[in-house]
Design an enzyme around this catalytic site. Structure first.
Site, PDB file in Angstrom:
ATOM      1  N   SER A 134       0.782  -1.239   0.000  1.00 54.05           N
ATOM      2  CA  SER A 134       0.000   0.000   0.000  1.00 54.05           C
ATOM      3  C   SER A 134       0.816   1.292   0.000  1.00 54.05           C
ATOM      4  CB  SER A 134      -0.952   0.009   1.193  1.00 54.05           C
ATOM      5  OG  SER A 134      -1.940  -0.953   0.977  1.00 54.05           O
ATOM      6  N   TYR A 252     -10.817   3.054   4.926  1.00 55.81           N
ATOM      7  CA  TYR A 252      -9.651   2.710   4.108  1.00 55.81           C
ATOM      8  C   TYR A 252     -10.093   2.038   2.813  1.00 55.81           C
ATOM      9  CZ  TYR A 252      -4.867   1.200   3.173  1.00 55.81           C
ATOM     10  OH  TYR A 252      -3.625   1.023   2.632  1.00 55.81           O
TER      11      TYR A 252
END
Ligand SMILES: *[C@@H]1O[C@H](CO)[C@@H](O)[C@H](O)[C@H]1NC(C)=O
Ligand SMILES: *[C@@H]1O[C@H](CO)[C@@H](O)[C@H](O)[C@H]1NC(C)=O
Ligand SMILES: *[C@@H]1O[C@H](CO)[C@@H](O)[C@H](O)[C@H]1NC(C)=O
Ligand SMILES: *[C@@H]1O[C@H](CO)[C@@H](O)[C@H](O)[C@H]1NC(C)=O
Ligand SMILES: *[C@@H]1O[C@H](CO)[C@@H](O)[C@H](O)[C@H]1NC(C)=O
Ligand SMILES: *[C@@H]1O[C@H](CO)[C@@H](O)[C@H](O)[C@H]1NC(C)=O
Ligand SMILES: *[C@@H]1O[C@H](CO)[C@@H](O)[C@H](O)[C@H]1NC(C)=O
Ligand SMILES: *[C@@H]1O[C@H](CO)[C@@H](O)[C@H](O)[C@H]1NC(C)=O
Ligand SMILES: *[C@@H]1O[C@H](CO)[C@@H](O)[C@H](O)[C@H]1NC(C)=O
Length: 617
Positions: A134, A252
């Protein structure tokens, strides 16, 4: 009209009170316990420079190197399996002697190639490639910020197919901005991306009901269907359920970054890889970063079964959210260019990027774009204060990584690990590097700031057109460094009058509504500086006196349970450049500094018309 009338009355009140002897209000100045005061939220002293020449930092990195060596040699507990784990970690500082644009700013690094890493590189170095998971989102947000698009545009301006009659997600209300900082409220991933057909029997064994093949999404299910194409993704998302309404709270979402990349692709007609190359990788000369799969020869490959989302995987549409590989050198370059504010053509944009956008439920966790901001208050035992870490973590199968920026000190940390399937190794190393090096960096900042301390009194210059009086009235400014933050003003006196006391009295009359002024005065650098023309590397640095308030006794009311919990709010950010005397703010102090000689030439207190004062000590 009303405002003017009130203002006039207010001034009359102040004047009459100030000049009526004995009438000065004298609020209680006893600070309540456990109040450490409020500093600014930024550098408390100038960011240290030439870190490569710092003895204390050198000693701290040597110590850390020795500790890591011992852990690898199994002399001390590592906390993880050192044979199955490889890692590369770095301390990054743009403020070194003669660092050029081309350099990656690595001040210290450590590499370890696990014994059981049979595949991939045999020579671990700054160019070795790891999957960064990420942390890819940092690159995708950077790409968005470097693209010529309006962040307030709804995503449907670029991907109109998302909004259908009856779409549960109101896509036309979701902006690029909301997608870039986790505030869109959309799901984390495509409904198909964490579906594994092979796991169906496992689910059933765990007690989940049997489902038919038709229940699965019609594309992108590992072991069942082909990867989704763009049309299918848009189709799938037009019927997906929202997790929250936009801007409710951070949720998220990797999917957001995939949509951003599709939107930018629509606008430019270019692939994600091409845009990344043109806007970021090329200009920053990042030659070991790109869409997975990377180069096997340079790769750090953990001893795991080859698996989806591991080394060698093609992440396809998921790449912008988590499918890049990179190296210690490249991530350090990225960190360095953010820290020295050259990542964009103007520094404001970098500073804007390093700001929180929303909060998590934890008091120490904020969310940025896409920063995961950790607020700490205990990193520096000898000088406790809030230190914010702008970080981003990433995980892929067999890889966990973390990039951290501590803008207050102008330093960054990169931790790349390969081997574990769990996050523990990266967290252990991240903790080791940050907690052992930040105190040394703070200590270096303090020792470099010694030049600002002293007893300033001798007038070096006098400008009669700016000074109201020709008299050489004595002024004394004593600045010291103690266990508190920034620099402490021990004395500020002019012609025998205690100016700090005077400021306290003026405050009590003018601004009692803000709170009780802290009788301890500290100063902090603002970052505003102006070169002195024709004088080598001499600059005028603006610092400000921090007008901090001490808590009042808010639990004064009797008979109410649970009072006294709302006291600790910082007000000092609200009190800068507020009160003026003859056009000069009562908090501005200007240092004249010779950068090359690392010397303070003098200090000017404009509101006292002192001219430049020299250190008499
Ligand atoms: C380095 O280690 C030595 C020995 O443990 C210790 O005395 C010293 O304070 C350490 N220095 C730093 C900067 O951490
Ligand atoms: C840094 O640059 C200066 C001027 O260009 C040069 O005199 C000096 O030797 C350099 N120092 C190092 C450590 O390279
Ligand atoms: C969503 O956007 C539509 C127009 O696209 C607008 O009419 C509506 O008020 C918006 N809803 C919200 C909740 O902002
Ligand atoms: C479901 O899909 C799998 C994998 O393609 C296949 O092997 C299986 O026969 C299918 N089941 C049914 C009931 O069609
Ligand atoms: C996407 O895949 C579907 C199903 O295989 C196919 O019908 C469609 O033509 C594809 N679209 C594009 C743009 O490739
Ligand atoms: C470490 O790697 C070896 C070799 O691949 C493997 O046999 C072992 O199970 C691994 N140990 C752990 C704790 O992961
Ligand atoms: C004195 O102040 C005036 C007005 O600010 C300025 O123009 C002038 O340059 C100053 N002179 C010196 C010697 O600093
Ligand atoms: C300094 O203080 C003396 C005594 O209080 C006073 O007479 C004088 O005017 C003051 N000078 C200036 C420049 O303020
Ligand atoms: C500086 O000022 C402080 C406080 O007024 C005083 O205690 C100290 O002796 C002074 N130091 C020197 C070297 O003049």
């Amino acid at each position: 009209m009303m405002t003017i009338k009130f203002a006039t009355m207010f001034i009359i009140l102040i004047v009459s009170v100030l000049f009526c002897p004995g009438s000065l209000a004298n609020p209680s100045r006893v600070p309540l316990p456990s109040w450490s005061g409020c500093s600014v939220n930024g550098p408390l002293l100038p960011r240290p420079t030439q870190l490569d020449r710092s003895k204390v930092i050198h000693e701290a990195t040597e110590n850390l190197t020795k500790t890591l060596d011992s852990a690898i040699e199994k002399k001390i507990k590592a906390g993880f399996n050192v044979d199955n784990t490889s890692f590369s970690i770095a301390l990054v500082s743009p403020r070194q002697t003669n660092t050029s644009d081309e350099e990656n700013g690595i001040l210290w690094s450590y590499h370890h190639l696990g014994k059981n890493n049979f595949q991939g590189t045999k020579h671990l170095n700054e160019e070795s490639q790891y999957l960064i998971g990420s942390i890819s989102k940092v690159f995708s947000d950077l790409l968005l910020l470097k693209s010529d698009v309006d962040l307030d545009d709804p995503i449907t301006n670029y991907l109109p197919g998302l909004q259908k009659e009856g779409s549960p997600i109101q896509w036309s209300n979701i902006t690029l901005s909301a997608l870039s900082n986790h505030l869109a409220g959309i799901p984390s991933n495509l409904p198909s991306s964490f579906e594994y057909y092979a796991l169906q029997s496992v689910y059933e064994q765990l007690g989940f009901p049997p489902i038919s093949n038709e229940s699965y999404p019609n594309c992108g299910v590992t072991g069942l269907s082909e990867a989704c194409n763009e049309t299918q993704i848009i189709e799938m998302m037009s019927s997906a359920l929202p997790v929250r309404d936009p801007y409710t709270e951070p949720v998220y979402s990797s999917l957001s970054f995939e949509l951003i990349a599709l939107a930018l692709g629509q606008k430019t007609g270019k692939s994600y890889d091409k845009m990344l190359e043109e806007k970021i990788l090329g200009p920053l000369r990042l030659t070991n970063t790109g869409s997975s799969p990377g180069n096997d020869e340079k790769a750090v490959i953990p001893p795991l079964e080859k698996d989806v989302l591991g080394w060698g995987s093609d992440y396809g549409f998921a790449t912008p959210g988590g499918g890049l590989y990179s190296s210690l050198g490249d991530l350090s370059t990225l960190a360095k260019r953010i820290l020295d504010e050259t990542i964009f053509s103007n520094p404001e944009k970098t500073r804007q990027w390093l700001k929180p956008q929303s909060m998590t439920s934890g008091i120490n966790g904020l969310v940025g774009r896409p920063w995961e901001i950790q607020r700490t208050d205990n990193l520096i035992p000898q000088n406790p204060h809030t230190v914010d870490i702008y970080a981003k973590g990433g995980g892929a199968n067999g890889y966990v990584s973390q990039i951290s920026l501590v803008d207050e000190y102008g330093v960054g940390f990169v931790v790349l690990t390969a081997g574990p399937r769990e996050s523990a190794v990266a967290w252990i190393l991240n903790e080791a590097v940050i907690t052992s090096l930040i105190p040394a960096i703070d200590s270096e900042a303090r020792s470099q700031a010694e030049i600002y301390t002293g007893n300033f009194s001798l007038a070096l210059s006098r400008n009669s057109t700016t000074s109201e009086s020709e008299d050489m009235e004595p002024v004394e400014l004593v600045l010291s460094m103690d266990e508190g933050t920034g620099l402490k003003i021990d004395t500020l006196a002019r012609n025998g009058s205690d100016i700090l006391k005077g400021i306290g009295k003026l405050w009590d009359e003018m601004l009692p509504m803000i709170g009780i002024l802290n009788p301890e005065f500290r100063i902090y650098p603002t970052g505003i500086e102006n070169p002195v023309e024709g004088d080598g590397n001499v600059v005028l640095e603006d610092w400000r006196i921090n007008f901090d308030t001490i808590p009042s006794d808010n639990s004064a009311m009797s008979d109410l349970p649970g009072q006294g919990k709302l006291s600790n709010v910082c007000a000092s950010w609200q009190t800068e450049a507020w009160i003026y005397y003859g056009g000069e703010a009562l908090d501005r102090i200007v240092f004249k500094v010779d950068r090359d000689a690392k010397k303070v030439i003098g200090v000017d207190i404009p509101f006292l018309r002192t001219g430049l004062l020299a250190d008499a000590t």
